[in-house]
Enzyme design. Structure first.
Site, PDB file in Angstrom:
ATOM      1  N   GLY A  93      21.976  41.594  11.815  1.00 32.85           N
ATOM      2  CA  GLY A  93      23.256  40.949  12.141  1.00 32.85           C
ATOM      3  C   GLY A  93      24.366  41.052  11.115  1.00 32.85           C
ATOM      4  O   GLY A  93      25.365  40.354  11.232  1.00 32.85           O
ATOM      5  N   ASP A 140      19.693  48.447  18.280  1.00 30.59           N
ATOM      6  CA  ASP A 140      20.376  47.846  19.425  1.00 30.59           C
ATOM      7  C   ASP A 140      19.312  47.077  20.183  1.00 30.59           C
ATOM      8  O   ASP A 140      18.400  47.677  20.768  1.00 30.59           O
ATOM      9  CB  ASP A 140      20.993  48.942  20.310  1.00 30.59           C
ATOM     10  N   VAL A 141      19.419  45.756  20.168  1.00 36.25           N
ATOM     11  CA  VAL A 141      18.322  44.941  20.711  1.00 36.25           C
ATOM     12  C   VAL A 141      18.205  45.020  22.233  1.00 36.25           C
ATOM     13  O   VAL A 141      17.258  44.478  22.801  1.00 36.25           O
ATOM     14  CB  VAL A 141      18.426  43.455  20.264  1.00 36.25           C
ATOM     15  N   ILE A 153      21.901  37.507  15.618  1.00 38.16           N
ATOM     16  CA  ILE A 153      22.475  38.389  16.640  1.00 38.16           C
ATOM     17  C   ILE A 153      22.886  37.570  17.856  1.00 38.16           C
ATOM     18  O   ILE A 153      22.101  36.739  18.346  1.00 38.16           O
ATOM     19  CB  ILE A 153      21.421  39.450  17.055  1.00 38.16           C
ATOM     20  N   TYR A 197      32.989  27.908  24.995  1.00 36.25           N
ATOM     21  CA  TYR A 197      31.720  28.455  24.480  1.00 36.25           C
ATOM     22  C   TYR A 197      30.799  28.841  25.652  1.00 36.25           C
ATOM     23  O   TYR A 197      30.009  29.787  25.558  1.00 36.25           O
ATOM     24  CB  TYR A 197      31.052  27.454  23.533  1.00 36.25           C
ATOM     25  N   LYS A 199      22.358  29.727  23.672  1.00 34.66           N
ATOM     26  CA  LYS A 199      21.871  29.055  22.449  1.00 34.66           C
ATOM     27  C   LYS A 199      20.842  27.970  22.783  1.00 34.66           C
ATOM     28  O   LYS A 199      19.917  27.724  22.000  1.00 34.66           O
ATOM     29  CB  LYS A 199      23.046  28.449  21.665  1.00 34.66           C
TER      30      LYS A 199
HETATM   31  P1  NAD Z   1      28.966  38.563  13.422  1.00 31.24           P
HETATM   32  O1  NAD Z   1      29.775  39.158  14.535  1.00 31.24           O
HETATM   33  O2  NAD Z   1      29.258  38.968  12.052  1.00 31.24           O
HETATM   34  O3  NAD Z   1      27.412  38.761  13.717  1.00 31.24           O
HETATM   35  C1  NAD Z   1      26.888  38.998  15.012  1.00 31.24           C
HETATM   36  C2  NAD Z   1      25.990  40.197  14.872  1.00 31.24           C
HETATM   37  O4  NAD Z   1      25.324  40.486  16.112  1.00 31.24           O
HETATM   38  C3  NAD Z   1      26.783  41.459  14.489  1.00 31.24           C
HETATM   39  O5  NAD Z   1      26.261  41.992  13.293  1.00 31.24           O
HETATM   40  C4  NAD Z   1      26.522  42.405  15.638  1.00 31.24           C
HETATM   41  O6  NAD Z   1      26.448  43.741  15.225  1.00 31.24           O
HETATM   42  C5  NAD Z   1      25.169  41.887  16.126  1.00 31.24           C
HETATM   43  N1  NAD Z   1      24.864  42.359  17.479  1.00 31.24           N
HETATM   44  C6  NAD Z   1      25.565  42.127  18.626  1.00 31.24           C
HETATM   45  N2  NAD Z   1      24.977  42.781  19.652  1.00 31.24           N
HETATM   46  C7  NAD Z   1      23.892  43.422  19.142  1.00 31.24           C
HETATM   47  C8  NAD Z   1      22.899  44.274  19.697  1.00 31.24           C
HETATM   48  N3  NAD Z   1      22.901  44.614  21.000  1.00 31.24           N
HETATM   49  N4  NAD Z   1      21.926  44.758  18.882  1.00 31.24           N
HETATM   50  C9  NAD Z   1      21.906  44.454  17.565  1.00 31.24           C
HETATM   51  N5  NAD Z   1      22.829  43.655  16.974  1.00 31.24           N
HETATM   52  C10 NAD Z   1      23.808  43.159  17.754  1.00 31.24           C
HETATM   53  O7  NAD Z   1      29.180  36.987  13.613  1.00 31.24           O
HETATM   54  P2  NAD Z   1      28.379  35.740  13.001  1.00 31.24           P
HETATM   55  O8  NAD Z   1      29.254  34.575  13.282  1.00 31.24           O
HETATM   56  O9  NAD Z   1      27.939  36.031  11.631  1.00 31.24           O
HETATM   57  O10 NAD Z   1      27.127  35.620  13.973  1.00 31.24           O
HETATM   58  C11 NAD Z   1      25.783  35.587  13.524  1.00 31.24           C
HETATM   59  C12 NAD Z   1      25.028  34.502  14.272  1.00 31.24           C
HETATM   60  O11 NAD Z   1      25.533  33.232  13.881  1.00 31.24           O
HETATM   61  C13 NAD Z   1      25.178  34.571  15.798  1.00 31.24           C
HETATM   62  O12 NAD Z   1      23.948  34.228  16.403  1.00 31.24           O
HETATM   63  C14 NAD Z   1      26.206  33.497  16.061  1.00 31.24           C
HETATM   64  O13 NAD Z   1      26.141  32.986  17.385  1.00 31.24           O
HETATM   65  C15 NAD Z   1      25.773  32.464  15.047  1.00 31.24           C
HETATM   66  N6  NAD Z   1      26.745  31.404  14.752  1.00 31.24           N
HETATM   67  C16 NAD Z   1      28.022  31.702  14.407  1.00 31.24           C
HETATM   68  C17 NAD Z   1      28.922  30.676  14.143  1.00 31.24           C
HETATM   69  C18 NAD Z   1      30.366  30.975  13.802  1.00 31.24           C
HETATM   70  O14 NAD Z   1      31.207  30.070  13.902  1.00 31.24           O
HETATM   71  N7  NAD Z   1      30.709  32.163  13.380  1.00 31.24           N
HETATM   72  C19 NAD Z   1      28.510  29.328  14.211  1.00 31.24           C
HETATM   73  C20 NAD Z   1      27.182  29.067  14.550  1.00 31.24           C
HETATM   74  C21 NAD Z   1      26.302  30.103  14.811  1.00 31.24           C
END
Ligand code: NAD
Length: 272
Positions: free
Chosen positions: A22, A72-73, A100, A164, A171
């Site tokens: 991620g 790619d998951v 992810i 959301y 989630k």
């Molecule tokens: P981010 O966009 O940096 O990370 C999301 C990641 O998912 C990316 O690296 C992307 O490449 C990867 N991804 C998407 N589709 C994919 C696939 N098919 N195969 C492999 N990888 C894939 O954003 P983030 O905010 O760092 O998100 C990371 C996690 O944290 C997520 O689960 C997100 O829901 C969660 N989250 C984020 C927040 C926020 O406010 N940013 C709050 C709570 C939880």
């Protein structure tokens, strides 16, 4: 680049090897976690979305990562190949970070009831929840001596947060999957937990309609009246992934400056 954050240095992860998924850029939550784990001596393999090498490689280099692989998951062959790469490099692992999530932009705005499509719903659940089950199983197979697995969730699973929508449902599935995986893997000495940060300024947040507003609202509605810090989220991940987290499994830990405990906001306080 690892110096962007003030991650305490130490040896809590010395001798431990594992996978962080991620990382898309330096704002990714997974990047903060990887930087903290590396600062505590962990050896890390980064699995990134295909096509992100140019951004992820220099970040990995800055914390001494030697194993990077695309994943790619949604594609079994891609996930097989990524875990084979890690197995060839590390043999066994001690920790796994699932960070992810994805939903179509059209599913992340307006009315949940009106805007949710079958295709979009299944895509969000596939990438954001099933991928956890699939990768946790593969990670556990590389943990013969036990280990620790975490994923990232958000409070939109527990309460209805504007825009959301489908991601909140994904989630909720993810958090239930954490509990079932914790039950299955507990006897093997593998702990499974979720970290639930408040809103943070990342690519994922930018994909949500009004995502920037979620930052200000999260801050104003939080008990501490401050943003969720990358250091706090990475610190929680370090606790759960290191031996400090012993005996904790199946939990969803909120790291959101107290956003999730609040009822009315102060400006709604009235004597009337
Ligand atoms: P981010 O966009 O940096 O990370 C999301 C990641 O998912 C990316 O690296 C992307 O490449 C990867 N991804 C998407 N589709 C994919 C696939 N098919 N195969 C492999 N990888 C894939 O954003 P983030 O905010 O760092 O998100 C990371 C996690 O944290 C997520 O689960 C997100 O829901 C969660 N989250 C984020 C927040 C926020 O406010 N940013 C709050 C709570 C939880």
């Amino acid at each position: 680049m690892a110096d962007d954050y003030q991650m305490p240095k130490g040896e809590l992860m010395k001798g431990k090897r594992g996978i962080v998924t991620g990382v898309a850029n330096h704002q990714s939550i997974a990047w903060g976690i990887a930087a903290q784990l590396a600062a505590q001596g962990a050896e890390i393999a980064l699995l990134h979305l295909p096509g992100m090498e140019r951004r992820v490689q220099p970040l990995g280099d800055s914390i001494g990562v030697k194993t990077l692989a695309p994943v790619d998951v949604t594609d079994d062959a891609s996930v097989d190949a990524a875990f084979e790469t890690v197995k060839a490099a590390f043999g066994t692992i001690d920790f796994f970070v699932h960070a992810i999530a994805f939903a179509n932009k059209d599913e992340l705005k307006g009315s949940f009831v009106e805007n949710t499509t079958r295709e979009g719903f299944l895509r969000a659940l596939n990438i954001s929840a099933f991928s956890f089950v699939d990768t946790a199983r593969r990670a556990a197979a590389l943990m013969p001596d036990g280990g620790s697995i975490i994923t990232l969730t958000y409070m939109g699973s527990e309460r209805a947060i504007p825009n959301y929508n489908t991601m909140g449902v994904a989630k909720a599935a993810l958090e239930a999957a954490v509990r079932y995986a914790a039950r299955d893997l507990g006897p093997k000495g593998i702990r499974v937990n979720a970290v639930s940060p408040g809103a943070m300024r990342t690519l994922s947040l930018a994909g949500i309609s009004g995502g920037r507003g979620m930052l200000a609202k999260g801050r104003n509605l939080s008990a501490m009246k401050e943003d969720t810090s990358m250091e706090g989220v990475a610190g929680c991940a370090l606790w759960l992934l290191s031996d400090l987290g012993k005996s904790t499994t199946g939990e969803v830990i909120h790291v959101d400056a107290g956003f999730h405990i609040m009822g009315f906001s102060d400006d709604e306080d009235t004597d009337a």
